[in-house]
Design an enzyme around this catalytic site. Structure first.
Site: not given
Length: 385
Positions: A161, A185, A187-189
């Site tokens: 994740a 999501y 906020t993810k990379n």
């Protein structure tokens, strides 16, 4: 929280310039749920990873549950999982009908070590499976942890994740595991907003997840409504509603083209933090022993005493921060499920968890914004010292 005073947010998602055009094309196509864009995203992401198969799903949490279901473990099986993890990973094990067994962490890497995995496996008796997580973007040594757990590699799920972007020994994290779960999501990379994926080398395993993500139906709606397709289908196992839509997939395809550039920017920000924060009193910087390892730098996690007071000081200075994570064994729901003895089995997690603090780290963070973070943190720690 005084949002009007926070001039440096903890994170802001980045989007490729052509994301809007990609979404409009899907809307104009008349097909917005799982269909050709989802299939194309799966292939694009598989090509990026160097993985044999990718199945796009609704979230990383559902990806974990789908993998556990596809393994056909006996009900109530013991599944090893890091104690320092997001609640969704624990929920996935419980929703799949199994029993989480907490694994303590190594305080340098913030991920389990072979020694902590072996200790948890012994406590569990005979664990049936294991979930290992790349905390903050640090890629775990999956083969070493698999051996320590005494498990076959087909019973280990890599939770990526906090990637993609991480790698070990020249390979992308998740590319060589039997099953690897990703998050998209906001906020993810690789931010889509919501969404996840499973990468696997096993065609049959991928097919089972592909069916189970949509109620266990033998054909999805795209295949049913293709020219010459039939409306008939079967339900071969009791599945979930966990599919990705073509709107999400179109965003993901555009975002994937930008990922290498965003990863380079994250590395630049990390180097600046490292240089500016080294030697500050009471501050422990993130893991530095990175031989053969490519950190994804999803998070820049420092350790500081009196963490909660520092959060308040930084907030007052206009800097937002976060904590990853509140250890699972400290959550009310899990304490009642796991019991006091199990929740007391992870002392390093409990100790380190009280000190962890994540600083702003995202491709759009400006030089001025990062300088403000560094200045506020430096002043706060030197005042204490």
């Amino acid at each position: 929280m005084g949002h009007e005073q926070t001039t440096v947010p903890f994170t802001v998602p980045s989007f490729a310039d052509d994301v809007s055009d990609a979404v409009v094309k899907v809307l104009d196509s008349g097909w917005v749920t799982t269909g050709p864009q989802t299939a194309s995203f799966e292939q694009d992401f598989a090509d990026y990873l160097g993985a044999a198969h990718v199945v796009a799903v609704a979230s990383c949490t559902t990806a974990l549950e789908l993998c556990l279901r596809a393994m056909d473990l006996p009900p109530g099986s013991a599944v090893l999982t890091p104690s320092l993890t997001f609640c969704g990973a624990i929920n996935a094990i419980l929703h799949a009908g199994h029993r989480p067994v907490l694994v303590d962490i190594d305080e340098d890497t913030l991920v389990p070590s072979p020694a902590t995995v072996a200790a948890a496996a012994e406590r569990a008796g005979r664990p049936a499976a294991m979930v290992v997580q790349n905390q903050g973007g640090y890629p775990v040594d999956v083969p070493a942890l698999t051996e320590a757990a005494g498990l076959d590699w087909t019973r280990v799920i890599e939770d990526v994740a906090h990637g993609p972007g991480a790698g070990r020994d020249g390979a992308h994290a998740g590319s060589s595991s039997y099953a690897a779960c990703f998050s998209f999501y906001a906020t993810k990379n690789l931010p889509i907003g919501e969404g996840g994926a499973v990468a696997t080398s096993d065609q049959d395993f991928a097919d089972r997840i592909r069916a189970t993500r949509l109620h266990g139906m033998s054909k999805d709606s795209w295949r049913r409504y293709l020219p010459g397709g039939s409306w008939r289908y079967d339900v071969r196992n009791v599945g979930l509603k966990a599919n990705m839509t073509d709107i999400q997939a179109a965003i993901g395809r555009a975002q994937l083209t930008m990922l290498p550039r965003w990863q380079r920017r994250r590395a630049e920000l990390v180097a600046r933090y490292d240089e500016a924060l080294a030697g500050l009193p009471g501050l422990v910087l993130p893991q530095r022993n990175l031989d053969g390892v490519r950190h994804a730098w999803h998070l820049y996690q420092i350790r500081v005493p009196e963490r909660d007071a520092l959060i308040a000081e930084l907030e007052a200075a206009g800097v937002a921060t976060s904590v990853h994570f509140i250890p699972a064994n400290q959550m009310t729901a899990y304490r009642s499920v796991l019991g006091e003895e199990e929740c007391g089995s992870v002392p390093v997690t409990d100790r380190v968890g009280e000190e962890l603090l994540s600083l702003p780290l995202y491709p759009g963070l400006s030089a001025d914004g990062q300088d403000r973070v560094i200045t506020a943190l430096t002043e706060a720690l030197r005042t204490r010292g």
